[in-house]
Design an enzyme around this catalytic site. Sequence first.
Site, PDB file in Angstrom:
ATOM      1  N   SER A   1       0.749  -0.997  -0.006  1.00 38.21           N
ATOM      2  CA  SER A   1       0.136  -0.044  -0.157  1.00 38.21           C
ATOM      3  C   SER A   1       0.740   1.143  -0.062  1.00 38.21           C
ATOM      4  O   SER A   1       1.845   1.141   0.632  1.00 38.21           O
ATOM      5  CB  SER A   1      -0.875   0.072   1.251  1.00 38.21           C
TER       6      SER A   1
ATOM      7  N   GLY B   1      -3.856   3.820   0.830  1.00 42.18           N
ATOM      8  CA  GLY B   1      -4.663   4.058   1.740  1.00 42.18           C
ATOM      9  C   GLY B   1      -5.797   4.852   1.825  1.00 42.18           C
ATOM     10  O   GLY B   1      -5.603   5.798   1.241  1.00 42.18           O
TER      11      GLY B   1
ATOM     12  N   GLY C   1       1.219  11.307   3.972  1.00 39.44           N
ATOM     13  CA  GLY C   1       0.109  11.961   4.811  1.00 39.44           C
ATOM     14  C   GLY C   1      -1.453  11.453   4.464  1.00 39.44           C
ATOM     15  O   GLY C   1      -2.114  12.368   4.503  1.00 39.44           O
TER      16      GLY C   1
ATOM     17  N   CYS D   1      -0.182   4.391  10.385  1.00 38.92           N
ATOM     18  CA  CYS D   1       0.608   5.598   9.711  1.00 38.92           C
ATOM     19  C   CYS D   1       1.201   6.561  10.430  1.00 38.92           C
ATOM     20  O   CYS D   1       0.497   6.931  11.240  1.00 38.92           O
ATOM     21  CB  CYS D   1      -0.414   5.940   8.807  1.00 38.92           C
TER      22      CYS D   1
END
Lengths: 260, 303
Positions: B21, B46, B72, B129
């Site tokens: 991912s 994501g 981000g 994350c």
Amino acid sequence: MKFIQDDFKILYNREIQNGFFDILVDCPSIAERARPGQFINVLCGEKPLRRPISICEIDKSAGSIRMVYQVRGEGTEWMSGLCDGGTINLLGPLGNGFNIPAKSRGMAVVGGGIGTPPLLGAAKQYLADNSERSCTAVLGFRSAAAVILEDDYRAVCDTVVTTDDGSYGRHGLVTLPLEEQIAQGGIDVIIACGPTPMLKAVAEVGAAHGITTFVSMEQRMGCGVGACLACVCKTRLAGEEMYSKVCTHGPVFNASRVVW
Amino acid sequence: MSRLSVNIAGVELKNPVITASGTYGFGREYSEFYPLSRLGGISLKGTTAAPRMGNEPPRIAETPSGILNSIGLQNPGVDALISDELDWLSKQDTVIIANIAGSSVDDYSAVAEKLDKTCVDMIEVNISCPNVKKGGMAFGTDPAVAAAVTKAVRRSTSKPVIMKLSPNVTDITEIARAVESEGADAVSLINTITGMRIDINTRRPILKNNTGGMSGGAVFPVAVRMVNEVYRSIQLPIIGMGGISTWQMAVEMLLAGASAVQVGTAMFSDAYAPLKIIDGLEEYASRAGLENISELTGAVKLW
């Protein structure tokens, strides 16, 4: 298949100025698809990230791509050690390239430092596409020791060279000579590549005169093909701000869309 | 190729190589290089409930044998994923793993619920994350919170749920046990390790976010160690990742305890890395006389 990733033969790799190198690669599959303003991601030994290097010139009949790069870090340092006849692994052609309106008849090319190489191929293509066109170049460098491609430019268009320290050509920024060229009339499009403050200043000049301006942006890059979202720049469309991908939405953007 | 097929939580993958991912978008870019049907699966970018702009650039920096990123979670949101990407993806003949993220437990369940009636084969839950201010890694560093997210997602979907674990913890097995106890079907690890690089000329961090997540070859031994620790503490299948760029590294990860692997950063230098790993595994399995690659899973003989 849109992207080519392969090993290619280096026809030459030589230093043309202190820390600036000129490399010519035999890569027909990439040259065939490439257009001015696009770039190549160069594999630098064991480095995890390829280095995006702008295409300076494309010779479709010879099947070669010329790139002019500056040694700035470990990746380009590694590239500078490559030998004539050796192998280089390229991924490309990447990015959108310049898309100059067909009706354009006069273009100003504004390059700063290592931003000058991609505009050379663009200027040549622009002039080759239509014999009624004219092109003028304003090239800015830090000092006399950093001037590159001046002869290449002079061979194709009127060229003004400036240096920040006045050690060569005109002393000062590129915007003043650009204003003078615009005042003479006939310029209906501007393309620019160089440091961000220069691009911003050129975009302002273009906007003030109502001249369509395209800027080629630079950003630290990951995949180069639009998947990882690392190399973004802020843009605006219909009042909405967003991060656009320099590698695939760019590197060339209409300056009016860039949020500086 | 049946020698390479693996089963993760009831889902059959034609080989154990999945693209990681965040490095592979929604697959379209790399489909310009080769048919995605070659892959065991794709873990998608994501995805959050609402679209996210992501962090200010620069978002990437090189490190010794690795990279730091701080994207981000820039993504178009789950509705756009469903309307714009899934139809195309469903035709690529590979296992589709949606990767979901959120800034609250409710966010996670909302996204999982929306994906429940789609063609995605599995849901990977990003509780690790390191690049978002709200949520992200915070969900993956506290066993109770990780358990709560697992429970909420588990209730929101009938799809197999993979919990993606953070290495930024003292004891990863604690988190692994917590998500196992709340009904996770598998775990994937490791996400990136928080790091920082500084430009010595400007004295500024290279990343505008100051810190980022480190991936690539440099993290590989950490990943192998953590996969092995988790393998020895839970019963769930493990998808191992972290710096894999060759088939030998994939074999090593399987030996440590993984049932499948993900490949990410390696694609930046070689877009064909996943295919080379698949081909290498096939040859290795044949040479080693394996009936199935899963015979390697956890086969490391610890001293």
